[in-house]
Write a protein that holds these residues in place. Structure first.
Motif, PDB file in Angstrom:
ATOM      1  N   ALA A   1       4.392   3.761  -0.823  1.00  0.00           N
ATOM      2  CA  ALA A   1       2.992   3.535  -0.469  1.00  0.00           C
ATOM      3  C   ALA A   1       2.672   2.052  -0.561  1.00  0.00           C
ATOM      4  O   ALA A   1       3.230   1.332  -1.390  1.00  0.00           O
ATOM      5  CB  ALA A   1       2.082   4.327  -1.406  1.00  0.00           C
TER       6      ALA A   1
ATOM      7  N   ARG B   1      -6.714   6.330  -2.541  1.00  0.00           N
ATOM      8  CA  ARG B   1      -5.426   6.455  -1.858  1.00  0.00           C
ATOM      9  C   ARG B   1      -4.341   5.991  -2.824  1.00  0.00           C
ATOM     10  O   ARG B   1      -4.590   5.176  -3.715  1.00  0.00           O
ATOM     11  CB  ARG B   1      -5.371   5.634  -0.571  1.00  0.00           C
TER      12      ARG B   1
ATOM     13  N   CYS C   1      -1.156   4.031  -4.245  1.00  0.00           N
ATOM     14  CA  CYS C   1      -0.633   2.669  -4.069  1.00  0.00           C
ATOM     15  C   CYS C   1       0.641   2.463  -4.883  1.00  0.00           C
ATOM     16  O   CYS C   1       1.015   1.336  -5.187  1.00  0.00           O
ATOM     17  CB  CYS C   1      -1.686   1.631  -4.441  1.00  0.00           C
TER      18      CYS C   1
ATOM     19  N   PHE D   1      -3.601   4.197  -7.976  1.00  0.00           N
ATOM     20  CA  PHE D   1      -4.603   4.666  -7.022  1.00  0.00           C
ATOM     21  C   PHE D   1      -5.594   3.527  -6.773  1.00  0.00           C
ATOM     22  O   PHE D   1      -5.959   2.788  -7.699  1.00  0.00           O
ATOM     23  CB  PHE D   1      -5.347   5.885  -7.564  1.00  0.00           C
TER      24      PHE D   1
ATOM     25  N   GLU E   1     -13.143   8.067  -3.152  1.00  0.00           N
ATOM     26  CA  GLU E   1     -11.980   8.455  -2.359  1.00  0.00           C
ATOM     27  C   GLU E   1     -10.827   7.502  -2.661  1.00  0.00           C
ATOM     28  O   GLU E   1     -10.857   6.328  -2.300  1.00  0.00           O
ATOM     29  CB  GLU E   1     -12.321   8.411  -0.860  1.00  0.00           C
TER      30      GLU E   1
END
Length: 416
Positions: A188, A259, A261, A266, A257
């Motif tokens: 990620a 994502r 990493c 996050f 929200e």
């Protein structure tokens, strides 16, 4: 790294002393050390490391023998029988080395790279380049053997030189492979760097350590779990989940929200309101008890400048301090009754992450009571420290959140 340096250094010394046979032993140590740090060792401990070591030894023999034969062919070019003898001897060594390399290489490839990942990942594509170069080398070796059998030594010698150059390409592809994350590694994208002054915060959500860094327009949260090993531990990482609600200083609430990493990392885009923002987080990790934790983010952030250094200078004036301390390894269980301890200031500071006067992330804020708070983050250690300073610049309270525990302390000085 130390084994590499010592192995090569001792081998060079033995070669300088004209003891080439003895130089093989430290070079074997180098191969074993490379095996210990390889991707294969992580996927299949011990066996994977041995596979890598054998693969490297066979490759080293192949490349070294070929370069030596190429040099000999140039030096002995006027004596056809000598060149033919060297090439024939090399062909036997190359055949054995090639078989060992192919068997160990294919085993490691099957261990590390699923077939769909061959073209879809950087590691898979680098592996395909290496395989193509190996196939080219094999073709050259077969061409050189045919030329040798027909006694066309000139063609055989030229082919051997091209073979040596292509083997260097193989080694280059190998160096890329050992520096590239395997397809199973987390890929990620990392979080953007913080903009402006960053504000650290943290806590313990059940048994899961929570360490966050708030900055202009975003928040990065890293989750950790207690471990008996270290950052090179090959034990499987837990599966982390994170959800959150932001309660701004204006009283509004909104979901966050995130994502991914990275492993346990996050990131989310957030607009901070002026004042105290409360980030209510729920974190889980497979194999550990998760929970909830509330992180306070004062905004806008104030730079700490040299506040930590000044605080340590103030503390140096005190020989002793009495600390009431409460420790828990489960944030959901709450803190126990604090217990007192009197110790020298040097003893206390020795165990603090900020004892050197440096914190990777530091900010200051003012509490409702008017007291100054120094907020410090140590992301690589998964540790957050919040200290409250009294009117004399001394630490009156401290909260320390680490991956395995949370500590709350109150300080009393001799002249209080």
């Amino acid at each position: 790294m130390l084994a590499h340096a010592l192995g090569f250094g001792v081998a060079l010394l033995l070669l300088a002393l004209r003891r080439p046979s003895y130089a093989l032993l430290p070079l074997l140590v180098v191969a074993l050390a490379e095996g210990v740090g390889s991707h294969s060792e992580i996927e299949l401990p011990v066996v994977g490391g041995l596979l890598t070591a054998v693969h490297l030894v066979a490759a080293g023999i192949w490349v070294g023998a070929l370069l030596h034969v190429a040099r000999a062919a140039v030096k002995w070019r006027a004596t056809r029988a000598a060149v033919q003898w060297a090439l024939l001897r090399y062909a036997k060594i190359a055949t054995i080395s090639f078989v060992v390399i192919v068997v160990t290489g294919l085993t490691m490839a099957l261990l590390l790279v699923p077939l769909p990942a061959l073209t879809g990942t950087g590691y898979g594509r680098a592996l395909l380049v290496k395989l193509a170069a190996v196939v080219a080398v094999v073709g050259m070796a077969l061409a050189a053997r045919r030329a040798l059998r027909s006694e066309r030594l000139g063609r055989a010698t030229r082919t051997a030189r091209f073979e040596a150059v292509t083997l260097v390409v193989v080694l280059g592809a190998t160096s890329v492979l050992v520096s590239t994350p395997t397809p199973g590694a987390f890929s990620a994208p990392p979080p953007p760097p913080p903009t402006g002054v960053a504000v650290p915060a943290g806590g313990l959500a059940g048994q899961v350590g929570v360490n966050l860094v708030a900055s202009e327009g975003q928040v990065v949260v890293r989750l950790t779990t207690p471990s008996d090993g270290n950052e090179y531990d090959v034990s499987e990482a837990p599966d982390y989940t994170l959800s959150a609600q932001l309660q701004s200083a204006t009283g509004t609430q909104e979901p966050v929200e995130f994502r991914a990493c990275g492993e346990g990392c996050f990131v989310a885009a957030l607009d901070w309101a002026d004042g105290d923002n409360v980030l209510n987080l729920r974190a889980t990790a497979s194999g550990w008890r998760g929970g909830n934790v509330a992180a306070l983010v004062p905004w806008p952030a104030e730079p700490a400048e040299d506040l930590l250094e000044r605080t340590l200078r103030v503390l140096d004036d005190f020989d002793q301090v009495t600390i009431y301390e409460a420790v828990t390894s489960d944030g959901e269980a709450g803190l126990p009754q604090p217990s007192p301890a009197t110790l020298s200031m040097a003893e206390f500071l020795e165990g603090e992450p900020y004892s050197a006067g440096v914190a990777p992330i530091a900010a200051r804020s003012t509490a409702d009571s008017g007291a100054t708070k120094l907020l410090m983050g140590f992301p690589s250690a998964g540790t957050y420290v919040e200290v409250t300073l009294d009117g004399l610049g001394r630490i009156s309270q401290e909260v320390l959140a680490a991956p395995s525990h949370s500590i709350s302390r109150r300080f009393f000085y001799k002249d209080d």
